[in-house]
Design an enzyme around this catalytic site. Sequence first.
Site, PDB file in Angstrom:
ATOM      1  N   CYS A 114     -21.684  14.388 -21.297  1.00  0.00           N
ATOM      2  CA  CYS A 114     -21.144  13.888 -20.015  1.00  0.00           C
ATOM      3  C   CYS A 114     -22.062  14.191 -18.839  1.00  0.00           C
ATOM      4  O   CYS A 114     -21.930  13.578 -17.779  1.00  0.00           O
ATOM      5  CB  CYS A 114     -19.757  14.450 -19.763  1.00  0.00           C
ATOM      6  SG  CYS A 114     -18.564  13.861 -20.967  1.00  0.00           S
ATOM      7  N   HIS A 250     -18.600  13.400 -12.002  1.00  0.00           N
ATOM      8  CA  HIS A 250     -18.259  12.927 -13.344  1.00  0.00           C
ATOM      9  C   HIS A 250     -16.744  12.764 -13.392  1.00  0.00           C
ATOM     10  O   HIS A 250     -15.995  13.638 -12.937  1.00  0.00           O
ATOM     11  CB  HIS A 250     -18.722  13.951 -14.387  1.00  0.00           C
ATOM     12  CG  HIS A 250     -18.217  13.652 -15.765  1.00  0.00           C
ATOM     13  ND1 HIS A 250     -18.288  12.384 -16.315  1.00  0.00           N
ATOM     14  CD2 HIS A 250     -17.617  14.441 -16.698  1.00  0.00           C
ATOM     15  CE1 HIS A 250     -17.761  12.417 -17.528  1.00  0.00           C
ATOM     16  NE2 HIS A 250     -17.343  13.650 -17.779  1.00  0.00           N
ATOM     17  N   ASN A 280     -12.564   8.832 -19.052  1.00  0.00           N
ATOM     18  CA  ASN A 280     -13.835   9.556 -19.105  1.00  0.00           C
ATOM     19  C   ASN A 280     -14.838   8.711 -19.907  1.00  0.00           C
ATOM     20  O   ASN A 280     -14.702   8.582 -21.123  1.00  0.00           O
ATOM     21  CB  ASN A 280     -13.605  10.918 -19.759  1.00  0.00           C
ATOM     22  CG  ASN A 280     -14.864  11.770 -19.840  1.00  0.00           C
ATOM     23  OD1 ASN A 280     -15.964  11.279 -19.613  1.00  0.00           O
ATOM     24  ND2 ASN A 280     -14.691  13.036 -20.176  1.00  0.00           N
TER      25      ASN A 280
HETATM   26  N1  ACO Z   1       0.263  13.827 -24.858  1.00  0.00           N
HETATM   27  C1  ACO Z   1       1.184  14.783 -24.834  1.00  0.00           C
HETATM   28  N2  ACO Z   1       0.920  16.079 -25.037  1.00  0.00           N
HETATM   29  C2  ACO Z   1      -0.346  16.422 -25.270  1.00  0.00           C
HETATM   30  C3  ACO Z   1      -1.385  15.487 -25.303  1.00  0.00           C
HETATM   31  C4  ACO Z   1      -1.039  14.140 -25.091  1.00  0.00           C
HETATM   32  N3  ACO Z   1      -1.955  13.133 -25.095  1.00  0.00           N
HETATM   33  N4  ACO Z   1      -2.552  16.115 -25.540  1.00  0.00           N
HETATM   34  C5  ACO Z   1      -2.276  17.415 -25.651  1.00  0.00           C
HETATM   35  N5  ACO Z   1      -0.939  17.624 -25.498  1.00  0.00           N
HETATM   36  C6  ACO Z   1      -0.208  18.883 -25.540  1.00  0.00           C
HETATM   37  C7  ACO Z   1      -0.946  19.950 -26.296  1.00  0.00           C
HETATM   38  O1  ACO Z   1      -0.708  19.823 -27.672  1.00  0.00           O
HETATM   39  C8  ACO Z   1      -0.337  21.215 -25.713  1.00  0.00           C
HETATM   40  O2  ACO Z   1       0.905  21.430 -26.331  1.00  0.00           O
HETATM   41  P1  ACO Z   1       1.367  22.943 -26.724  1.00  0.00           P
HETATM   42  O3  ACO Z   1       1.439  23.653 -25.409  1.00  0.00           O
HETATM   43  O4  ACO Z   1       2.674  22.712 -27.391  1.00  0.00           O
HETATM   44  O5  ACO Z   1       0.276  23.452 -27.606  1.00  0.00           O
HETATM   45  C9  ACO Z   1      -0.058  20.836 -24.252  1.00  0.00           C
HETATM   46  O6  ACO Z   1      -0.079  19.401 -24.219  1.00  0.00           O
HETATM   47  C10 ACO Z   1      -1.068  21.402 -23.258  1.00  0.00           C
HETATM   48  O7  ACO Z   1      -2.383  21.170 -23.755  1.00  0.00           O
HETATM   49  P2  ACO Z   1      -3.656  21.642 -22.965  1.00  0.00           P
HETATM   50  O8  ACO Z   1      -4.888  21.218 -23.728  1.00  0.00           O
HETATM   51  O9  ACO Z   1      -3.546  23.085 -22.602  1.00  0.00           O
HETATM   52  O10 ACO Z   1      -3.510  20.748 -21.632  1.00  0.00           O
HETATM   53  P3  ACO Z   1      -4.395  20.768 -20.317  1.00  0.00           P
HETATM   54  O11 ACO Z   1      -3.525  20.919 -19.159  1.00  0.00           O
HETATM   55  O12 ACO Z   1      -5.593  21.679 -20.445  1.00  0.00           O
HETATM   56  O13 ACO Z   1      -4.961  19.257 -20.262  1.00  0.00           O
HETATM   57  C11 ACO Z   1      -7.014  18.089 -20.791  1.00  0.00           C
HETATM   58  C12 ACO Z   1      -5.728  18.729 -21.325  1.00  0.00           C
HETATM   59  C13 ACO Z   1      -6.596  16.856 -20.012  1.00  0.00           C
HETATM   60  C14 ACO Z   1      -7.885  17.696 -21.975  1.00  0.00           C
HETATM   61  C15 ACO Z   1      -7.789  19.051 -19.887  1.00  0.00           C
HETATM   62  O14 ACO Z   1      -7.883  20.299 -20.515  1.00  0.00           O
HETATM   63  C16 ACO Z   1      -9.172  18.582 -19.526  1.00  0.00           C
HETATM   64  O15 ACO Z   1      -9.367  17.608 -18.807  1.00  0.00           O
HETATM   65  N6  ACO Z   1     -10.204  19.329 -19.959  1.00  0.00           N
HETATM   66  C17 ACO Z   1     -11.591  19.078 -19.576  1.00  0.00           C
HETATM   67  C18 ACO Z   1     -12.162  17.884 -20.254  1.00  0.00           C
HETATM   68  C19 ACO Z   1     -13.571  17.720 -19.787  1.00  0.00           C
HETATM   69  O16 ACO Z   1     -13.881  17.774 -18.600  1.00  0.00           O
HETATM   70  N7  ACO Z   1     -14.502  17.569 -20.713  1.00  0.00           N
HETATM   71  C20 ACO Z   1     -15.908  17.589 -20.318  1.00  0.00           C
HETATM   72  C21 ACO Z   1     -16.511  16.300 -20.333  1.00  0.00           C
HETATM   73  S1  ACO Z   1     -16.257  15.428 -21.820  1.00  0.00           S
HETATM   74  C22 ACO Z   1     -17.778  15.385 -22.682  1.00  0.00           C
HETATM   75  O17 ACO Z   1     -18.748  16.059 -22.383  1.00  0.00           O
HETATM   76  C23 ACO Z   1     -17.813  14.462 -23.848  1.00  0.00           C
END
Ligand code: ACO
Length: 323
Positions: A114, A250, A280
């Site tokens: 990314c 990004h 993304n």
């Molecule tokens: N729908 C419903 N529930 C979901 C989903 C979904 N699509 N996906 C995950 N959950 C659940 C999980 O299972 C978890 O449930 P649990 O608490 O029972 O275990 C709960 O939601 C919370 O999950 P988290 O991963 O802790 O949620 P978070 O608030 O962190 O959000 C997200 C997730 C959106 C992925 C976030 O962490 C994020 O944006 N991270 C950074 C991503 C990023 O910037 N990546 C870098 C660039 S990408 C690259 O380089 C290719």
Amino acid sequence: MTLRAVVIGVGHYLPERVVPNAEFEKTLDTNDEWIKARSGIERRHFAAEDETTSSMAAEACKAALNMAGLSADDVDAIIVATSTADLTFPSAATMVQAELGMTKGFAFDVQAVCAGFVFALSNANALILSGQAKRVLVIGAETFSKIMDWTDRSTCVLFGDGAGALLLEAQEGTGTSEDRGILSTDLNSDGRHKDLLYVDGGVSTGTTGYLRMQGNQVFRHAVEKLAATANTAMDAAGVTADEVDWIVPHQANIRIIQGTAKKLGLPMENVVVTVQDHGNTSAASIPLALSVGHARGQIKQGDLIVTEAIGGGLAWGAVVLRW
Ligand code: ACO
């Protein structure tokens, strides 16, 4: 005289197929509210069967060349930032070169997931400042839909496909931060975090593989590292946050975008946001946002812009430029 790499063209390409969040409700235990609240994403574009990273990149290049009133033979180099090149080799960049009918110069890919576009922009700047190229097409292009595990709700709802391109040209500046063009770059990586975000395929497995991400762990690194690299790049450019017209971050997650803007002391009015429409798109997200921001009339000539990105590796960085 100070050489500067100045943006003289910008363009983008998005596949026709738009997929709203609700579509995932049919096959996964997820919903529009969760996706919107956690990521800010409302829809994304997915490439058609016959569309590839290089075909989308070429379309974005044509738009950037068109804006500049130039043809591919006026360009010395093509750099494509991508983690989803059509084939293991040759590079997507040489495929773009062929598609544009360009028979001179050189073309290569940069892979920093990314953060790829920021790395490519920094390399293009170095080529221009060292006199190796006068005009460089810098592209971010991705088909992340090809590396999604459609049964993994924690990743497949977050990504999209698309391409964006900038055409840079060597121009004389005065050496001050009033110059148009790239004013500074800052690149970083830390391979200790390689397991937070990776694709579980490649030559070692004989498969293409699927994206795997510990999203909440990546999130923890994001705001702090993005604000730090943006501040380092602004210091190097000799500018302060209150002079910045636009942050073009990004587009991974609206909460990361908001958190970083807050840490930099800038209101959201100064941030170009496209994550709601594109998801993304990895290395494509910054050039897409630059092109869309320009088309919306947000980004104008003379504006001071800070781009920043973080991705798998981890790799992260920022570029300060005057449009
Ligand atoms: N729908 C419903 N529930 C979901 C989903 C979904 N699509 N996906 C995950 N959950 C659940 C999980 O299972 C978890 O449930 P649990 O608490 O029972 O275990 C709960 O939601 C919370 O999950 P988290 O991963 O802790 O949620 P978070 O608030 O962190 O959000 C997200 C997730 C959106 C992925 C976030 O962490 C994020 O944006 N991270 C950074 C991503 C990023 O910037 N990546 C870098 C660039 S990408 C690259 O380089 C290719």
